[in-house]
Structures are given as C-alpha cells and as structure tokens.
Motif scaffolding. Structure first.
Motif, PDB file in Angstrom:
ATOM      1  N   PHE A 182      -5.897  -1.288  -9.515  1.00  0.00           N
ATOM      2  CA  PHE A 182      -4.612  -0.999  -9.696  1.00  0.00           C
ATOM      3  C   PHE A 182      -3.932  -0.939  -8.443  1.00  0.00           C
ATOM      4  N   ARG A 183      -4.219  -0.068  -7.658  1.00  0.00           N
ATOM      5  CA  ARG A 183      -3.591   0.236  -6.415  1.00  0.00           C
ATOM      6  C   ARG A 183      -3.359  -1.267  -5.506  1.00  0.00           C
ATOM      7  N   ALA A 184      -4.292  -2.247  -5.513  1.00  0.00           N
ATOM      8  CA  ALA A 184      -4.368  -3.471  -4.951  1.00  0.00           C
ATOM      9  C   ALA A 184      -3.472  -4.409  -5.830  1.00  0.00           C
ATOM     10  N   SER A 185      -3.307  -4.302  -7.222  1.00  0.00           N
ATOM     11  CA  SER A 185      -2.596  -5.089  -7.721  1.00  0.00           C
ATOM     12  C   SER A 185      -0.842  -4.817  -7.434  1.00  0.00           C
ATOM     13  N   LYS A 215       3.433   8.186 -14.886  1.00  0.00           N
ATOM     14  CA  LYS A 215       3.792   7.603 -13.421  1.00  0.00           C
ATOM     15  C   LYS A 215       3.515   8.582 -12.367  1.00  0.00           C
ATOM     16  N   PHE A 216       3.814   9.887 -12.730  1.00  0.00           N
ATOM     17  CA  PHE A 216       3.611  10.734 -11.580  1.00  0.00           C
ATOM     18  C   PHE A 216       2.084  11.008 -11.487  1.00  0.00           C
ATOM     19  N   THR A 217       1.449  10.917 -12.412  1.00  0.00           N
ATOM     20  CA  THR A 217       0.055  11.104 -12.575  1.00  0.00           C
ATOM     21  C   THR A 217      -0.653  10.002 -11.806  1.00  0.00           C
ATOM     22  N   LEU A 218      -0.087   8.751 -11.856  1.00  0.00           N
ATOM     23  CA  LEU A 218      -0.496   7.537 -11.190  1.00  0.00           C
ATOM     24  C   LEU A 218      -0.536   7.624  -9.708  1.00  0.00           C
ATOM     25  N   PHE A 219       0.744   7.963  -9.339  1.00  0.00           N
ATOM     26  CA  PHE A 219       0.886   8.094  -7.773  1.00  0.00           C
ATOM     27  C   PHE A 219       0.157   9.205  -7.231  1.00  0.00           C
TER      28      PHE A 219
END
Length: 544
Positions: free
Chosen positions: A261-264, A325-329
């Motif tokens: 996901f980070r690469a995308s 979104k904060f969890t993702l970041f």
C-alpha cells in the motif's frame, strides 16, 4: 595512629560493601550471569570473557521486513498498532481479545479444502509448499520467533487462506446476503487491522498459496485484489489510482500488504530524488503562507503524497483525515523508521503537514481550499491530532522528496517584492467591500489633486495644464512652494484684451460647469464613504 587505622578499616569495609552491592545489581540486571562464580577478587575482563563464551548470538535474518513497533512510537498512541478483531501472523497470535475471528478463519479454510468443494485443491501439496518456505518466511520477521515449526506453518497457511477468501468475498460484497461472513461494520476494521505493521505475513507466502488454491476460471492476481480492498483508505479523494505495474517496477519486490500500500501511494517520479538531498528549513504555517502571498490549491490528477509549488501557488493532493487514516500513517511511518531500505516518503509528508498546521485557522484554510477534509470534531482538535503524528518520530531531513518544494517556498516568501504585494493585497483588497473602499479613496485623492492643481493659478495656469498635460502639471505643482508660480502679466493682459465678451462668457460658463461637476463628484464620494461599513469610516478618517 589510632585514627589512621580506624580510617583505613572504614575504607576497607566500604569498599567490600560496594563490591557486594555491585555484584548483586549485576545479577539482578543480567540473569544469564547468575551461573557464573564470582568472588571478591574477580576481574571484570574475565567475567565478560566468560559471558561471551556462554552466550550464543541470536540469529536474525538480514532480509527482515516485518518489525515490532518501537516503544517510543507505541507510547504515543498504543491502539494504532494493535489489531482490533483479527490477528495475522505470529506477533499477536493467540491474543484473547482476537479469538472471536478464529471461527471465521476456520470457516474460510473449510470452504476451500472441504470435500464438498468441487474445485478442492490438494491440501498436502499446499502444506508441503508452505513448509518449503518456512525458513525464508521466518527471516522476514525482525525478532526470533520462539514458536514450533508446526504452529508457524499452521499460522502461515490458515491466515493466508483467510486473507485470500476475504479479498475475494469483499470484491463483490452484497450485504443483503445473509450468508456473508463479513458484516458491514467489519470492513473498515479489517482494513485497518490488515495494514498494521505487526499484523503481517510475507506476501510471497500468500501469493504462493493463492496460486495453488485458486480455480482455473478465476482471473486477476493477488496484488490487484489487495489494492482494491485497501483503495477506499486513501484513494477516495483522487481521480486516478496508480497502476501496480509501475509500483513493482519502481520499488521492486513488495514484502507485505503495508509495503504494498505504501508503494502504491508513493509520490510521482518527478518529485523523487535519485540521491539523498538535505531538506531546507521551512516553518511557515498556511496562515503565514497566505500573508506572504502564497495561494493553496487542491492538486488534480496526482498521487496522494504529491506536493508542488509554482509561481506562488502551492498545490497539495486532497486528503481526508479520520481515525483510520491516522492509523495508516502511523504504521507506514513505523515501517519507514525501522526499514532503512525504503525512502521516508510518508515521514517527509507528515512533517510537511505538521509545518503547515499550527492552529485551527490553518485547518480551516486547507478545508476551504479543498485540500483537507476531516471527521475529527473541531478544527482545533484536528490540528492537535495532526501535530501528534510527528511525536517521537525521526524526521526525513537528509532524504526528503519535498526538498525542491520547500526551497521554492522559502525563495518566494523571502522575496521583498512578494512580501510588499502580499501585504498590500492582504490589508487593502482582502474582500469586496474593502476593495471598493480603497478604490473610492484613490478616486477621491485623484480628484482632490486635480482640483488643487487647477486652483493654483488663473486662466493662464489652466491653459498651461491643457497645453503641457495633466501629469506634468502635477509634478510642477509639487515645486510651487519652492519656485513659486511664474506669471506673465503682459501676456495675460494681452490675451484677456484680445478675447471677446462672448469668449470670456463661454470660458467662465465652462469653468462654472466643471466646478459644479467636481462638487457633485466630491459629494457623491463622501456620501458613499459615510454610508459604508465601519471599515470605510476608518479609512475616511485616515484619508482626511
């Protein structure tokens, strides 16, 4: 003499007591040394030599990509790194609060390998393939896993099957079907759990199991299913999600879902630095940038982390802030802080947001620009949460993809002309009414200067204005206190005598009509300023 012996005796007692205390502290802090024999005359070098001989170094894989979150990051927001309903991989396996999803995992596994399945794959073949990948899979974890080979392979297989069936089921999920194992409330929670750094299994394991159990009629690949599953977490504000072939080409092998996901969402190639570049200092909030004349706009047709600056316009990709979104970041930042093989794109991005946002007003300006939307309560609380993203995080100063953007912003804001124009616009033209007041004041000053210059002399002075031009007459008017008004009486008398009575009457009439028009204009402007808002009244007081 007696005092000297007493002093020596006390010193020896204190020395022995200190050595005994040190040995007890050493045994307490290092349990593995308890088996070593110590006496009062033990040498520190010999003690450490024994420790080196009995201690076996821990074997850790050099290709680790699944890490434990550092304690300093976990202390800021512990819930951001702990799964809520499902455990994936060995780190959180067996946790009591996650046992409820164990039945769903087994249901998915039975759906694949049950004898009633006409397309049932060969279970023994799948298990053998998982066993062959065990050593490589263990090397993906940063910690030595004290778990048996049987349990490790069981976790890899059952969790892989669960993820595959989850991705396939949510691809075309219809919540009206009562047979669905996934409830409506589960989907965002599962997305959050499967993106956590500690809740991962190697992607090559899942991909291999997917190839072995999928039907021949099924099209597509695991990567496409995964990106579609996580798409709503970041791409809902964008128009063009990134194609995965570009991601794989750029970042090479993807180790797990978080790295995928980070690469995308990584920034466009035009923003990436081929070599590490040190980031310049930039501590201007959105409010400061606005006062310096910078316009903030929403970027279009871009990646989620894209930021650009050109000709005084800062364009930022739109982002929606919520708890997920904060969890993702936080998890992507934790991955970048631990895995030095990846560039700190997300880290540089959140530090950029932290600089832009200092107060509730900054959130409001980004909201009106279409850049940021949030469901975090008030703007003040939202600003605090954004600032907390950078707590205990090492910045990306030495390798930031935003180097050129920050450098251009600093150059623009430090330019004196831009500062003056921004101040003029911010103070006198920041809304329609103030702009009208400023324009009216300029017209009033213009007419006042015109009336003053026209009144400095007689008919000859007015003829001089007509002959030489109005602006030249204004320039000459400023030198009147020094040079005075030069008049030629003879020529004036001559011109007056040569005029007929009708000409004089015509000139006097034109002068009176011009005076009447000027008086009416002055009265209208004064009426407009007096009947305006309080800002206009203050401006009128300044002028007069």
């Amino acid at each position: 003499m007696g005092r000297k012996l007493t002093s020596i005796l006390i010193q020896n007692i204190c020395r022995r007591k200190f050595q005994s205390t040190a040995r007890r502290a050493l045994f307490h802090t290092e349990p593995e040394l308890k088996n070593l024999s110590l006496d009062a005359d033990s040498d520190l070098a010999a003690l450490l030599e024994k420790k080196l001989n009995i201690e076996v170094p821990t074997q850790t894989g050099t290709g680790a990509s699944i890490y434990r979150v550092p304690d300093r990051l976990r202390a800021v927001e512990p819930k951001a790194y702990e799964p809520n309903i499902v455990s994936i991989g060995p780190y959180h396996h067996g946790a009591y609060r996650l046992q409820a999803m164990a039945k769903t995992k087994w249901d998915f596994f039975r759906r694949i390998f049950h004898s009633t399945n006409p397309n049932r794959p060969n279970l023994k073949q799948v298990v053998d393939q998982v066993k062959q990948m065990e050593h490589e899979a263990r090397g993906c974890y940063s910690e030595e896993l004290k778990i048996s080979s049987l349990n490790f392979n069981k976790i890899m297989l059952i969790d892989s099957c669960f993820i595959i069936e989850l991705l396939k089921e949510t691809k075309e999920l219809d919540f009206r079907k009562k047979s669905s194992h996934i409830k409506r409330w589960m989907l965002p929670v599962l997305q959050r759990d499967l993106i956590m750094l500690e809740n991962q299994i190697p992607l090559f394991v899942i991909n291999k199991v997917y190839e072995l159990i999928r039907c021949k009629q099924e099209s597509g690949n695991l990567v496409d299913l995964a990106l579609q599953f996580f798409e709503s977490m970041m791409y809902k504000d964008l128009d063009n999600p990134k194609k995965m072939d570009l991601v794989v080409k750029r970042d090479g092998e993807i180790s797990h879902f978080l790295a995928l996901f980070r690469a995308s969402i990584s920034p466009s190639e035009a923003l990436q630095n081929k070599f590490p570049v040190k980031e310049p200092n930039m501590f201007r909030s959105v409010t400061d940038l606005k006062e310096s004349g910078v316009k903030v706009k929403k970027a279009e047709n871009c990646q989620p982390l894209d930021v650009s600056f050109k000709k005084g316009v800062l364009k930022i990709a739109p982002v929606s802030m919520d708890d997920y979104k904060f969890t993702l970041f936080r998890n992507m930042v934790a991955y970048e802080q631990s895995h030095f093989a990846c560039k700190p794109y997300v880290t540089a991005y959140i530090f950029f947001l932290d600089r832009l946002i200092n107060a509730a007003n900054d959130i409001e300006l980004l909201h009106y620009a279409g850049v940021m939307q949030h469901t975090l309560g008030g703007n003040k609380h939202a600003a605090t949460l954004v600032n907390n993203l950078c707590k205990e995080v090492a910045g990306a100063v030495d390798d930031s993809y935003l180097h050129n953007v920050l450098w251009k912003i600093n150059c623009y804001c430090n330019d004196g002309w831009n500062q003056k124009m921004a101040k003029l616009k911010y103070e006198y033209f920041y809304n329609v009414w103030v702009s009208l007041s400023t324009f009216a004041a300029i017209v009033l000053i213009y007419l006042t200067i015109l009336q003053t210059v026209a009144a400095l002399g007689d008919d000859e002075a007015r003829a001089h204005i007509v002959g030489n031009g109005f602006w030249m007459a204004i320039v000459e008017a400023f030198f009147v206190p020094v040079k005075g008004v030069s008049t030629t009486t003879s020529s004036s008398n001559k011109d007056s005598s040569s005029m007929s009575a009708d000409d004089k009457f015509s000139i006097d009439g034109e002068q009176e009509s011009m005076d009447d028009i000027g008086t009416r204009i002055d009265r209208f402007i004064c009426w407009f300023l007096i009947t305006s808002s309080k800002e206009h009244d203050e401006l009128l007081m300044i002028i007069f």
